[in-house]
Design an enzyme around this catalytic site. Structure first.
Site, PDB file in Angstrom:
ATOM      1  N   LYS A 286       0.814  -1.225   0.000  1.00 46.99           N
ATOM      2  CA  LYS A 286       0.000   0.000   0.000  1.00 46.99           C
ATOM      3  C   LYS A 286       0.846   1.273   0.000  1.00 46.99           C
ATOM      4  CE  LYS A 286      -3.978  -2.189   2.050  1.00 46.99           C
ATOM      5  NZ  LYS A 286      -4.840  -2.379   3.185  1.00 46.99           N
ATOM      6  N   ASP A 322      -9.892   2.121   2.536  1.00 43.36           N
ATOM      7  CA  ASP A 322      -9.799   1.561   3.894  1.00 43.36           C
ATOM      8  C   ASP A 322     -10.338   2.546   4.937  1.00 43.36           C
ATOM      9  OD1 ASP A 322      -8.715  -0.885   3.245  1.00 43.36           O
ATOM     10  OD2 ASP A 322      -6.635  -0.274   3.550  1.00 43.36           O
TER      11      ASP A 322
END
Ligand code: NAP
Length: 491
Positions: A286, A322
């Site tokens: 990420k 997220d």
């Protein structure tokens, strides 16, 4: 033409192999019998009830099989199989294949080469040499170590097509999954699959039902939009299940498959040859994704992590779903203002969690196994930090696990000693398994719990909305999450 699927059957008795071959016929165009596993090989019985053409393989130990007899005996048994009803026989390029090609019509011989260690550099010249043998069908199966190795399979298949060779080529291992799913599209004569509900007969082999239903190999075409989930390891990832179900429910000709990348550069190299429309980014890429995208949303910029990629106008757009995915289940239960939260982990998910909690006014303390990383992250987000050895002494209203400790397959682990679970709420971001050891122990100790599956659904819903520019049909993704508890690996 739709993809051809060969199911490989590995049984210990001929009777069981016959039964499995009949079952395989529901899914396969060809059934391979791995006769080296049979302890009572009976050729007449084996070919007595054929529902599909059968391929007879008697693999020697040297080539990754378990056959124990002598080489002349092995070759003689292969010839007998061809006489008794095998439609195809496999013989390795390392063996005395001439013996087999002299006696069996060339269009019934599959000349094979396996490399269980690597993808050799000279695949094209290997295929040319094998083709010069006179065999009509070639099989080359190698071990992928990176996504780039799939590109070599694609190149090999393109060359073979140009030369008029009938070739089945694939890369083993989880890194090689794209070659098993896209191989037929690239021109592979066959893709190999396992019998549904059985253990794979080769590294990275998918069960036929997963290959057909989840990855739609029979329907893929040059027009199919390709998506991936990029990470390492990806064994736990339910992204393919959930997104492919959503694509199917929308009637969208799209497929998402695992991209187990050796590095984020490896993913970018793959995309340069196999263009993707989007990707979910997971552990541990990420932060690397953030450094390489061309444009970023506010959430991605503020968290410093990208978990979603959208390919638009020939550029990668980075998003972070997220943050909202984490907050939605929390907001349903509490207002996360003025609470004391401890976040375990300093990776991409921790960044999203810390940002989400801070933006709601929570007091956050981040704990990492690397004190330097925890200190640096705390400095970046203006929060407290603590060392891992002190987690038992921390006080919290909300504990968030943003590490993979307890994730499939290491499901017996927990990041926190049970006796230290003394706060109100425990939120485990892990979604596979649905009830982690941490959540079970937290509930036993009277804490309220939130499972990572809720966040997973929330962030995946947003990913679908970004990729397809509209929300997915109601309830589809939730239904996929309610799978059987024993079915924890995520092919
Ligand atoms: P990541 O970027 O790789 O970060 C993982 C973090 O966990 C790092 O700080 C790492 O420390 C730490 N860690 C790894 N092994 C550890 C161990 N044995 N003990 C202590 N710390 C350890 O991964 P991520 O993307 O943040 O994901 C973390 C977890 O959250 C994964 O389980 C992932 O599946 C889950 N997740 C779930 C969702 C959801 O939707 N439910 C969304 C995102 C993430 P080092 O940096 O020192 O290696």
């Amino acid at each position: 033409m739709s993809a051809q699927i060969c199911i490989s059957v590995r049984e210990t008795t001929t009777q069981k192999a016959v039964a499995s071959a009949l079952r395989a016929a529901d899914w396969a165009d060809l059934v391979e019998i791995r006769a080296d596993y049979l302890q009572d090989l009976d050729l007449d019985l084996l070919f007595s009830q054929k529902a599909r053409p059968m391929l007879f393989t008697l693999r020697s130990r040297q080539d990754g099989g378990v056959y124990n007899g002598s080489e002349p005996q092995r070759l003689e048994t292969i010839l007998q199989a061809a006489r008794c009803g095998a439609d195809y026989v496999d013989v390795e390029f390392s063996a005395s294949w001439q013996t087999v090609l002299r006696s069996v019509p060339r269009e019934r011989v599959i000349l094979s080469h396996h490399d269980f260690d690597k993808t050799p550099a000279d695949l094209v010249s290997l295929a040319d040499t094998m083709a010069a043998s006179g065999a009509a069908i070639l099989k080359i199966a190698v071990r992928a170590r990176s996504l780039a190795d799939n590109l070599r399979i694609a190149e090999l298949l393109a060359k073979a097509r140009g030369r008029g060779h009938k070739l089945c080529a694939l890369a083993m291992g989880r890194e090689g999954l794209p070659s098993r799913i896209l191989g037929p599209l690239w021109g592979s004569w066959m893709t190999f699959a396992g019998l549904p509900g059985r253990i794979a007969t080769a590294d990275g082999q998918l069960p036929a039902d997963v290959l057909i239903r989840q990855y739609r190999v029979r329907e893929l075409s040059r027009d199919t939009k390709l998506y991936g989930v990029v990470g390492r390891p990806l064994e736990h990832s339910l992204s393919p299940r959930i997104h492919n179900a959503a694509f199917a429910a929308r009637g969208k000709d799209a497929v998402l498959f695992p991209l187990e990348a050796a590095g984020f550069d490896d993913f970018l190299q793959f995309h340069a040859s196999v263009p993707l429309q989007g990707a979910a980014v997971t552990i541990p890429y990420k932060e690397a994704a953030r450094a390489l995208v061309h444009r970023m949303s506010a959430a991605a910029r503020q968290t410093g992590a990208v978990n979603t990629l959208v390919w638009k106008d020939r550029l990668w757009n980075g998003e972070n779903t997220d943050v909202e995915g984490f907050l939605r289940p929390l907001r349903r239960r509490m207002l996360p203002a003025k609470i004391k939260a401890v976040v375990l982990g300093t990776g991409g998910a921790a960044r999203a969690v810390i940002h989400a909690l801070r933006s709601h006014g929570a007091d956050v303390c981040v704990v990492g196994r690397s004190p330097a990383k925890a200190r640096s992250l705390a400095g970046e987000f203006q929060v407290e930090h603590a060392v891992w050895d002190r987690i038992e002494h921390l006080r919290w209203d909300l504990l968030v696990n943003a590490t993979p400790v307890g994730m499939y397959p290491d499901i017996d682990r927990s990041p926190m000693p049970s006796e230290a679970l003394t706060g109100d709420w425990v939120y485990d971001l892990i979604y596979n398994p649905a009830r982690t050891r941490l959540l079970r122990e937290a509930a036993e100790r009277g804490c309220k719990t939130i499972a990572g599956s809720e966040m997973f659904l929330g962030q995946a819903w947003q990913q679908q909305s970004l990729w397809c520019e509209s929300p997915p049909p109601e309830g589809i993704m939730e239904a996929v999450m309610e799978f059987e508890p024993e079915d924890r690996s995520a092919p």
